[in-house]
Design a protein around this motif. Sequence first.
Motif, PDB file in Angstrom:
ATOM      1  N   SER A  30       8.614  56.620  -7.256  1.00  0.00           N
ATOM      2  CA  SER A  30       8.771  56.556  -8.438  1.00  0.00           C
ATOM      3  C   SER A  30      10.229  56.674  -8.037  1.00  0.00           C
ATOM      4  O   SER A  30      11.239  55.760  -8.594  1.00  0.00           O
TER       5      SER A  30
ATOM      6  N   ALA B 236       6.183  42.822 -15.045  1.00  0.00           N
ATOM      7  CA  ALA B 236       4.176  43.286 -14.610  1.00  0.00           C
ATOM      8  C   ALA B 236       3.501  44.152 -13.286  1.00  0.00           C
ATOM      9  O   ALA B 236       3.004  45.039 -13.357  1.00  0.00           O
TER      10      ALA B 236
ATOM     11  N   SER C 244      -4.254  59.521 -10.541  1.00  0.00           N
ATOM     12  CA  SER C 244      -3.334  61.428 -10.981  1.00  0.00           C
ATOM     13  C   SER C 244      -4.826  61.570 -11.841  1.00  0.00           C
ATOM     14  O   SER C 244      -5.170  62.910 -11.670  1.00  0.00           O
TER      15      SER C 244
ATOM     16  N   LEU D  56       5.529  45.715 -10.785  1.00  0.00           N
ATOM     17  CA  LEU D  56       6.608  47.341 -11.025  1.00  0.00           C
ATOM     18  C   LEU D  56       5.181  48.025 -11.883  1.00  0.00           C
ATOM     19  O   LEU D  56       4.967  50.381 -11.890  1.00  0.00           O
ATOM     20  N   ASN D  57       5.137  47.681 -13.572  1.00  0.00           N
ATOM     21  CA  ASN D  57       4.903  48.500 -14.397  1.00  0.00           C
ATOM     22  C   ASN D  57       2.285  48.794 -13.840  1.00  0.00           C
ATOM     23  O   ASN D  57       2.728  50.079 -14.042  1.00  0.00           O
TER      24      ASN D  57
ATOM     25  N   ILE E 228      -0.419  63.349  -8.141  1.00  0.00           N
ATOM     26  CA  ILE E 228       0.624  62.900  -8.434  1.00  0.00           C
ATOM     27  C   ILE E 228       2.467  63.263  -8.033  1.00  0.00           C
ATOM     28  O   ILE E 228       3.324  62.494  -7.934  1.00  0.00           O
TER      29      ILE E 228
ATOM     30  N   SER F 201      12.137  53.799  -5.709  1.00  0.00           N
ATOM     31  CA  SER F 201      11.812  52.573  -6.211  1.00  0.00           C
ATOM     32  C   SER F 201      13.419  52.634  -7.651  1.00  0.00           C
ATOM     33  O   SER F 201      12.942  51.120  -7.536  1.00  0.00           O
TER      34      SER F 201
ATOM     35  N   PHE G 151       2.785  52.318 -11.243  1.00  0.00           N
ATOM     36  CA  PHE G 151       2.809  53.543 -11.658  1.00  0.00           C
ATOM     37  C   PHE G 151       1.304  53.281 -12.895  1.00  0.00           C
ATOM     38  O   PHE G 151       0.880  54.190 -12.475  1.00  0.00           O
ATOM     39  N   GLU G 152       0.611  52.290 -13.707  1.00  0.00           N
ATOM     40  CA  GLU G 152      -0.390  52.173 -13.932  1.00  0.00           C
ATOM     41  C   GLU G 152      -1.981  52.515 -13.067  1.00  0.00           C
ATOM     42  O   GLU G 152      -2.396  53.810 -13.336  1.00  0.00           O
TER      43      GLU G 152
ATOM     44  N   ALA H 242       2.780  59.358  -6.434  1.00  0.00           N
ATOM     45  CA  ALA H 242       3.300  58.908  -7.275  1.00  0.00           C
ATOM     46  C   ALA H 242       5.194  59.557  -7.766  1.00  0.00           C
ATOM     47  O   ALA H 242       6.002  58.650  -8.315  1.00  0.00           O
ATOM     48  N   PHE H 243       5.604  60.683  -7.961  1.00  0.00           N
ATOM     49  CA  PHE H 243       6.438  60.672  -8.549  1.00  0.00           C
ATOM     50  C   PHE H 243       8.248  60.543  -7.170  1.00  0.00           C
ATOM     51  O   PHE H 243       8.674  59.702  -7.067  1.00  0.00           O
TER      52      PHE H 243
ATOM     53  N   LEU I  15      -1.094  55.971 -11.860  1.00  0.00           N
ATOM     54  CA  LEU I  15      -1.531  57.356 -12.859  1.00  0.00           C
ATOM     55  C   LEU I  15      -3.461  57.382 -13.361  1.00  0.00           C
ATOM     56  O   LEU I  15      -3.388  58.708 -13.247  1.00  0.00           O
ATOM     57  N   LEU I  16      -3.962  56.694 -12.775  1.00  0.00           N
ATOM     58  CA  LEU I  16      -5.164  56.190 -12.765  1.00  0.00           C
ATOM     59  C   LEU I  16      -5.493  57.149 -11.699  1.00  0.00           C
ATOM     60  O   LEU I  16      -6.094  58.086 -12.186  1.00  0.00           O
TER      61      LEU I  16
END
Lengths: 291, 291
Positions: free
Chosen positions: B144, B115, B128, B117-118, B137, B147, B121-122, B140-141, B125-126
């Motif tokens: 990613s 949860a 972004s 980790l997810n 972006i 990790s 990214f939420e 975030a990349f 992405l929010l």
Amino acid sequence: MEFEKCLLDKQKRVNERLKELVSNLDAPQIIIDSMKYSLLAGGKRIRPILSIAICEALGGNTEEVLDVACSIEMIHTYSLIHDDLPCMDNDDYRRGKLTNHKVYGEAIAILTGDALLNLAFEILLLSSKNSYDKRFIDAAFEISRASGVMGMIAGQVIDITNVGKLLNENLLKNMHEKKTGKLIEASCNVGAIIANRYDALPLTREYSKNLGIAFQIVDDILDVVGNSEKLGKSVGKDAKNNKPTFVSLYGLEKSRELAKEYSLKAAELAIKIDNTGFLHALTEYLLYRES
Amino acid sequence: MEFEKCLLDKQKRVNERLKELVSNLDAPQIIIDSMKYSLLAGGKRIRPILSIAICEALGGNTEEVLDVACSIEMIHTYSLIHDDLPCMDNDDYRRGKLTNHKVYGEAIAILTGDALLNLAFEILLLSSKNSYDKRFIDAAFEISRASGVMGMIAGQVIDITNVGKLLNENLLKNMHEKKTGKLIEASCNVGAIIANRYDALPLTREYSKNLGIAFQIVDDILDVVGNSEKLGKSVGKDAKNNKPTFVSLYGLEKSRELAKEYSLKAAELAIKIDNTGFLHALTEYLLYRES
């Protein structure tokens, strides 16, 4: 026949791309092997096929949606690996093969799940970074919400914390809506988003909600009456594990009626999204499937 | 004194934002509680503070980098929860409290890691999606990749598959570069990215590489000579678990020399990034820390 050929073509395309996406990763061999073991183990590829079919039906480009679709299959596979662990559902077979932890041990199985979840976001973010196009960011965000603690993970928490309890209809539906429904919904919505058909989102949402419930009821029915060889996983495990299901709540006959009812609604909406008939046929195929 | 106040201010800001980010999640109470238990358990918040300090030093906006920084702390926390599991390092204490699985059980601990980790990214992405700005972006990349299976997860795989083996210097460095180094590097790089100072990336990369190795050597030393109360975790566990470390490879004295050497290089680079002196002081603080 035409439908089956079309389905196989799409499965093949997804499988080939998934294979490419886990090749050439600069990582220890054991985790690459383990990721491939679970990700390339077959499976119906329903979620990525929904994304592709809906994107194509709405005038989108298959190449553009392919990696987004594959990232969803990675998230689905990670969730299966973690769900199968001894401390969760403790399953020995999945997709006709030994579960990941039975082959690689629990530590590598957990890391393989983590790696697939993370790789899904690496791929989604690479798509976003390659174009800086809002569609890819919107699709990635949609998927992240569906797989997160307010989506799929919440469903799994409701599931494992309610073993042995009789859930009422609302709680059972809420569990399934999150555990399987959210990711199926995201699969459909990203098809519309990548096709740049945001106007079709209300339709894909309604379609996928009905499809998701029908899909889960059929899953529950197959766990009771299914053939473990065709299913590639153990049957009767819901009852054995004292899990709340549609069958335990309504019985077999009423569950079958409900599955048909939701499928029928989904099938009606499928025609509105896709005038080629593929999505309609896929919806019926999922109702009458044996695995 | 000035440094300490500045450090505490930044920690407070991170802690407050982390708390907000896990509030108001529509999810089962037990997983919310479990996420809060591990995420809000203290910790030095080194990674998010690096992001913030570097972003500010390069003329960026603290508000803009704050959520990106917090997402990194979530990923760090997820990795600790999974690493502590019985099938991995089997640790009972972390940040001075019982480890997550000791309190919530293994199933919820695994899902809590998933949860977090997810959710990272939420959040990325929010950010972004709120701006469709390339900086978010790119950041975030960057995270990613750090990790993922080519970064932190690879490091953990090398770690758990080499227990009891004497690694040579290259393999040991490779393990640490991935297990802790990559996420520290990403923490620094996103500071430059959000500040829109892509020109500073070669500098933040070199700084963070030296810092990462120094940080890990000090970690290994503290596991031998540290005080478990100050550390908030068990000591002597590397030797007990037969883990390869800098101390087992070089001995204590040589390890101390190496830590100083890498810290010195990092400290020199810190001044080039940040002329306020904060990053330089932070680098020294990490070398002389007791926890």
